[in-house]
Design a protein around this motif. Structure first.
Motif, mmCIF file in Angstrom:
data_model
loop_
_atom_site.group_PDB
_atom_site.id
_atom_site.type_symbol
_atom_site.label_atom_id
_atom_site.label_comp_id
_atom_site.label_asym_id
_atom_site.label_seq_id
_atom_site.Cartn_x
_atom_site.Cartn_y
_atom_site.Cartn_z
ATOM 1 N N LYS A 30 0.837 -1.205 0.000
ATOM 2 C CA LYS A 30 0.000 0.000 0.000
ATOM 3 C C LYS A 30 0.865 1.245 0.000
ATOM 4 O O LYS A 30 0.621 2.197 -0.750
ATOM 5 C CB LYS A 30 -0.925 -0.021 1.211
ATOM 6 C CG LYS A 30 -1.844 1.183 1.294
ATOM 7 C CD LYS A 30 -2.743 1.080 2.519
ATOM 8 C CE LYS A 30 -3.641 2.318 2.616
ATOM 9 N NZ LYS A 30 -4.520 2.264 3.817
ATOM 10 N N LYS A 31 1.915 1.271 0.830
ATOM 11 C CA LYS A 31 2.807 2.430 0.894
ATOM 12 C C LYS A 31 3.555 2.623 -0.427
ATOM 13 O O LYS A 31 3.768 3.754 -0.871
ATOM 14 C CB LYS A 31 3.796 2.266 2.045
ATOM 15 C CG LYS A 31 3.176 2.303 3.438
ATOM 16 C CD LYS A 31 2.541 3.658 3.711
ATOM 17 C CE LYS A 31 1.966 3.709 5.141
ATOM 18 N NZ LYS A 31 1.307 5.005 5.418
ATOM 19 N N THR A 36 4.218 5.907 -5.371
ATOM 20 C CA THR A 36 4.207 6.014 -6.826
ATOM 21 C C THR A 36 3.237 7.097 -7.286
ATOM 22 O O THR A 36 3.559 7.900 -8.170
ATOM 23 C CB THR A 36 3.815 4.670 -7.448
ATOM 24 O OG1 THR A 36 4.764 3.679 -7.076
ATOM 25 C CG2 THR A 36 3.736 4.749 -8.957
ATOM 26 N N VAL A 37 2.059 7.149 -6.680
ATOM 27 C CA VAL A 37 1.032 8.104 -7.105
ATOM 28 C C VAL A 37 1.321 9.497 -6.576
ATOM 29 O O VAL A 37 1.290 10.494 -7.321
ATOM 30 C CB VAL A 37 -0.354 7.626 -6.654
ATOM 31 C CG1 VAL A 37 -1.418 8.657 -7.001
ATOM 32 C CG2 VAL A 37 -0.690 6.277 -7.278
ATOM 33 N N LEU A 38 1.607 9.614 -5.289
ATOM 34 C CA LEU A 38 1.760 10.934 -4.663
ATOM 35 C C LEU A 38 3.061 11.618 -5.070
ATOM 36 O O LEU A 38 3.087 12.834 -5.296
ATOM 37 C CB LEU A 38 1.706 10.783 -3.137
ATOM 38 C CG LEU A 38 0.365 10.283 -2.558
ATOM 39 C CD1 LEU A 38 0.497 10.069 -1.053
ATOM 40 C CD2 LEU A 38 -0.759 11.256 -2.862
ATOM 41 N N CYS A 39 4.118 10.876 -5.140
ATOM 42 C CA CYS A 39 5.445 11.483 -5.340
ATOM 43 C C CYS A 39 6.035 11.224 -6.719
ATOM 44 O O CYS A 39 7.190 11.611 -6.978
ATOM 45 C CB CYS A 39 6.411 10.981 -4.268
ATOM 46 S SG CYS A 39 5.825 11.236 -2.575
ATOM 47 N N ALA A 41 7.181 8.566 -7.903
ATOM 48 C CA ALA A 41 8.419 7.816 -7.689
ATOM 49 C C ALA A 41 8.373 6.519 -8.481
ATOM 50 O O ALA A 41 7.302 5.991 -8.807
ATOM 51 C CB ALA A 41 8.603 7.514 -6.206
ATOM 52 N N GLU A 42 9.569 6.026 -8.826
ATOM 53 C CA GLU A 42 9.681 4.718 -9.470
ATOM 54 C C GLU A 42 10.077 3.709 -8.406
ATOM 55 O O GLU A 42 11.163 3.775 -7.840
ATOM 56 C CB GLU A 42 10.730 4.761 -10.592
ATOM 57 C CG GLU A 42 10.311 5.645 -11.760
ATOM 58 C CD GLU A 42 11.335 5.639 -12.871
ATOM 59 O OE1 GLU A 42 12.473 5.148 -12.621
ATOM 60 O OE2 GLU A 42 11.031 6.112 -13.980
ATOM 61 N N VAL A 43 9.164 2.795 -8.123
ATOM 62 C CA VAL A 43 9.345 1.853 -7.024
ATOM 63 C C VAL A 43 9.370 0.430 -7.580
ATOM 64 O O VAL A 43 8.520 0.046 -8.394
ATOM 65 C CB VAL A 43 8.220 1.995 -5.977
ATOM 66 C CG1 VAL A 43 8.426 0.995 -4.848
ATOM 67 C CG2 VAL A 43 8.161 3.422 -5.452
ATOM 68 N N SER A 44 10.356 -0.326 -7.140
ATOM 69 C CA SER A 44 10.423 -1.757 -7.458
ATOM 70 C C SER A 44 10.547 -2.499 -6.137
ATOM 71 O O SER A 44 11.464 -2.244 -5.347
ATOM 72 C CB SER A 44 11.622 -2.061 -8.355
ATOM 73 O OG SER A 44 11.719 -3.455 -8.572
ATOM 74 N N THR A 55 6.363 -12.001 -3.719
ATOM 75 C CA THR A 55 5.440 -10.895 -3.962
ATOM 76 C C THR A 55 6.229 -9.763 -4.611
ATOM 77 O O THR A 55 7.321 -9.423 -4.161
ATOM 78 C CB THR A 55 4.807 -10.395 -2.658
ATOM 79 O OG1 THR A 55 4.107 -11.482 -2.024
ATOM 80 C CG2 THR A 55 3.827 -9.258 -2.926
ATOM 81 N N GLU A 56 5.691 -9.226 -5.701
ATOM 82 C CA GLU A 56 6.424 -8.222 -6.471
ATOM 83 C C GLU A 56 5.518 -7.049 -6.795
ATOM 84 O O GLU A 56 4.320 -7.207 -7.047
ATOM 85 C CB GLU A 56 6.946 -8.857 -7.764
ATOM 86 C CG GLU A 56 7.756 -7.912 -8.643
ATOM 87 C CD GLU A 56 8.218 -8.584 -9.914
ATOM 88 O OE1 GLU A 56 9.157 -8.064 -10.556
ATOM 89 O OE2 GLU A 56 7.628 -9.629 -10.277
ATOM 90 N N TYR A 57 6.122 -5.844 -6.754
ATOM 91 C CA TYR A 57 5.407 -4.640 -7.176
ATOM 92 C C TYR A 57 6.368 -3.776 -7.985
ATOM 93 O O TYR A 57 7.535 -3.594 -7.618
ATOM 94 C CB TYR A 57 4.884 -3.832 -5.984
ATOM 95 C CG TYR A 57 4.305 -2.503 -6.412
ATOM 96 C CD1 TYR A 57 3.051 -2.431 -6.993
ATOM 97 C CD2 TYR A 57 5.043 -1.324 -6.255
ATOM 98 C CE1 TYR A 57 2.536 -1.222 -7.406
ATOM 99 C CE2 TYR A 57 4.531 -0.108 -6.656
ATOM 100 C CZ TYR A 57 3.272 -0.057 -7.242
ATOM 101 O OH TYR A 57 2.757 1.151 -7.657
ATOM 102 N N LEU A 58 5.856 -3.231 -9.096
ATOM 103 C CA LEU A 58 6.654 -2.381 -9.965
ATOM 104 C C LEU A 58 5.796 -1.197 -10.386
ATOM 105 O O LEU A 58 4.634 -1.364 -10.766
ATOM 106 C CB LEU A 58 7.111 -3.162 -11.207
ATOM 107 C CG LEU A 58 8.220 -2.545 -12.040
ATOM 108 C CD1 LEU A 58 9.520 -2.467 -11.233
ATOM 109 C CD2 LEU A 58 8.456 -3.369 -13.305
ATOM 110 N N SER A 59 6.343 -0.006 -10.293
ATOM 111 C CA SER A 59 5.591 1.196 -10.654
ATOM 112 C C SER A 59 5.120 1.119 -12.099
ATOM 113 O O SER A 59 5.869 0.665 -12.974
ATOM 114 C CB SER A 59 6.458 2.444 -10.469
ATOM 115 O OG SER A 59 6.833 2.593 -9.114
#
Length: 226
Positions: A30-31, A36-39, A41-44, A55-59
């Motif tokens: 969630k953070k 990614t949305v607010l700032c 930012a590119e998050v991996s 578990t994986e998350y990529l902007s």
């Protein structure tokens, strides 16, 4: 009342540990999405549980290109993520090359080549290996020959039995004196003598019917009961 502070240490109970991981994993995801949305930012983010589940998350701005994140990390940090992997692959490749080189040399030696550098003991070992190999090949050859010979013998016995069976089926017809076709005068006279009062039926072709001798059609009046 405020929630009590949790001591940060490994949770011994496997069920509680999995529940805590699931809850905190959801919070971290969630953070990451919020960053990614607010700032912009590119998050991996990559996580592995104690059971090995990933578990994986990529902007979304990275378009699913995880390598782009790793390349950018290497460029900014000045470190290489792949050097150790490349070294490991190179070592494995060198080992395979040595094995391939040794096998090729052994093949040439078994063909009688590259023998000059071998010692007397190595030559004796090579000779023993070749003799053992020849014995294996010879035993296999004899086995194949015996198998094929037995198969051929079985086929020959089957054909012989079929031949004898056909002969037995036709012998009674050929030897039965009751059915004689007299095509010539002497055959007719012999048939009469053989009848000798028995119920033997003989038939004689009449010379007056040339069609029968010339391959013409047969009619009921062309045969005469003797």
């Amino acid at each position: 009342m405020g929630r009590g502070k949790i001591e940060i240490k490994r949770i011994e109970n496997a069920t509680n540990r999995q529940v805590t991981y699931s809850k905190r994993r959801s919070g971290i995801l969630k953070k990451a999405k919020e960053l990614t949305v607010l700032c912009d930012a590119e998050v991996s983010l990559i996580m592995f549980s104690s059971t090995g589940k990933m578990t994986e998350y990529l902007s979304p701005s990275l378009n699913g290109n995880t390598k782009r994140v790793y390349d950018r990390y290497q460029q900014i940090s000045g470190s290489s993520l792949w050097n150790s992997h490349y070294e490991s692959l190179q070592n494995a490749l060198n080992k395979q090359k040595e094995i391939n080189k040794r096998l090729r040399r052994e093949i040439r030696q078994r063909m009688g080549e590259d023998l000059d550098e071998l010692t007397i003991d190595e030559l004796r070992n090579l000779e023993a290996n070749l003799e053992a190999s020849v014995k294996v090949v010879r035993d296999r050859k004899y086995h194949v020959i015996i198998t094929q010979t037995e198969t051929t013998r079985k086929k020959l016995r089957n054909h012989t039995e079929q031949h004898h069976g056909l002969l037995r089926e036709f012998e009674p017809i050929d030897e039965d004196p009751r059915f004689i076709l007299a095509g010539q005068e002497e055959d007719y006279e012999s048939a009469i003598e053989l009848a000798n009062g028995q119920n033997i039926f003989t038939f004689r072709l009449q010379p007056s019917q040339p069609n029968l001798h010339n391959g013409g059609g047969y009619h009921c009046h062309d045969l005469r009961l003797a």
